[in-house]
Enzyme design. Sequence first.
Site, short mmCIF file in Angstrom:
data_model
loop_
_atom_site.label_atom_id
_atom_site.label_comp_id
_atom_site.label_asym_id
_atom_site.label_seq_id
_atom_site.Cartn_x
_atom_site.Cartn_y
_atom_site.Cartn_z
N PHE A 191 42.81 -24.72 -9.13
CA PHE A 191 43.58 -24.05 -10.25
C PHE A 191 42.44 -24.13 -11.12
CE2 PHE A 191 46.29 -24.29 -13.75
CZ PHE A 191 47.36 -23.81 -13.59
N ASP B 194 49.73 -20.55 -17.91
CA ASP B 194 49.10 -21.93 -18.39
C ASP B 194 47.29 -21.40 -18.03
OD1 ASP B 194 50.30 -23.76 -19.28
OD2 ASP B 194 50.63 -24.66 -17.19
N GLU C 71 48.48 -24.27 2.54
CA GLU C 71 47.56 -23.77 1.33
C GLU C 71 48.21 -23.44 -0.07
OE1 GLU C 71 44.65 -24.78 1.42
OE2 GLU C 71 44.05 -24.93 3.54
N GLY C 72 47.64 -23.64 -0.93
CA GLY C 72 48.35 -23.55 -2.33
C GLY C 72 48.17 -22.15 -2.73
N PHE C 73 48.63 -21.87 -3.94
CA PHE C 73 48.54 -20.47 -4.63
C PHE C 73 46.87 -20.17 -4.95
CE2 PHE C 73 49.07 -18.09 -8.77
CZ PHE C 73 49.47 -17.07 -8.18
N LEU D 206 44.74 -30.58 -16.33
CA LEU D 206 45.06 -31.87 -15.82
C LEU D 206 45.79 -31.98 -14.50
CD1 LEU D 206 44.09 -34.91 -16.27
CD2 LEU D 206 46.44 -35.39 -17.36
#
Length: 434
Positions: A394, A376, A60-62, A294
């Site tokens: 994100f 970002d 799993e991502g951040f 994106l």
Amino acid sequence: MVKFKRNSQFVKLIIIVLITVQVIDCVDRDGFCNIDKKEECSENLESDTRYIFYDVNPAEGFNLRRDVYMRYAIFAKLLSDKTEEYGDIRLVLPPWSFLYHWQDIGKPEQIPWGSFFDLKSLQSFAPVIEIHQFFQETKVRFKKVKIEEVYVLQHFPDMFETNKFEDKMSVGECNVRPDTKFFHYKNLTSDNIQCLSFHGFTSQLEIIIEESSARSILFDRGEVALHDYFGQKLYWECRRSMRFNSELVNFANKFRRKFLNSNNIDDNVNIPDDWRYETLHRKALGGPYLAVHLRRKDFVRARPTEVPNLQDAAEQIMIELEKLQLSTVFLATDAPNEESNKIAAYLREKNYRVVKYEPTHEDLIKYKEGGVAIIDQIICAHAQYFIGTYESTFSFRIQEQREILGFPCEKTFNRMCGGKTRQCSPPTVWKIVY
Ligand SMILES: Nc1nc2c(ncn2[C@@H]2O[C@H](COP(=O)(O)OP(=O)(O)OP(=O)(O)O)[C@@H](O)[C@H]2O)c(=O)[nH]1
Ligand SMILES: *[C@@H]1O[C@H](CO)[C@@H](O)[C@H](O)[C@H]1NC(C)=O
């Protein structure tokens, strides 16, 4: 994720070797120490402190991890309201290492939460501590710490077949052989690891806390347990307490001033120093730019109908800039440079200004990929108008941030469309609740 071919002799051999190594490893040796044998281990361990750990599937991502945090922070907060029953609850934050999308630098970095978030602010919502504080509190005269009880959550194999969606949990056979070392620490282990088939909400784990007298409990694969309060007041309080590390905020603010003519006063996004004093308003104006997140990389393959090609992305951005009467777009993306340069070239050809935050080598070392991602996100969150990517966590985190800052929903819940028609359903609107 790894699939073994059972017929391969070589793999069998490897498995046998691995098992042997792990068995040896589980044996109690000098230097191992159980956290509840207070005299042996520690002079400083407060007697009624109970440490709850959680960890998340390595794949799993951040940004999903930030969501799993909320489930356990809320869980710990509610437990800590019952000190009489459970003692002094502390939620130990899993350090950040080897994140799936982040560059593998060959060693676990064990980045503390304070590098990305404002720890004091987190603590003003839930009783969380960094893992080094846990080590400090359990310190001296031993080399290894054993977590007394480990529950590796797993889905019921039959959940989707039987359609029995009632909440349930039971200790049983492990679907996957569990790790015996945790958070990539050589000195953090357990000899009491069980697999818990689980279907339900995080709050149901309270039963385990209730029935156990262990002073340290780890819930691994914590993402299996679901939000109890998704979208509700408590959820948003927790989310609001997740203020970013102030260095990252300052960096992003400088960037906004320097390249985007954006600052909190003109943008009307001033928020109080403490999240608890925030109130509902939708008067934020944002800086004079369009922000686009994106998501490319794996999304291009995994969601081909939802992610536009490069020229199409540029054209959609131009149409929005035209509508908004803006000339500047801030582009946040995980795309490789060749791709983002192409998009930028299309836009510049039509005299639009394209701004990207490109971290220097020093930035990357200092802030790491997580910090760069947050920078970002902060910049995207302060734009007059935001367009995200379909089903990217994100993008979700940016949308939440804009809800907190007080933007009108229609300036936040927008997405890039894939396919030729450029028509797609808008993203779900998750409004902030106070
Ligand atoms: N700096 C930066 N990094 C990005 C951007 N988009 C994606 N990433 C990186 O790619 C990773 C993958 O996205 P995440 O959203 O965290 O991963 P995830 O939880 O799997 O979520 P999805 O986007 O839903 O895949 C992030 O952790 C970032 O490191 C971006 O616009 N800017
Ligand atoms: C375990 O190891 C880590 C890093 O290797 C160290 O910071 C920590 O203090 C150690 N814990 C104990 C209890 O010795």
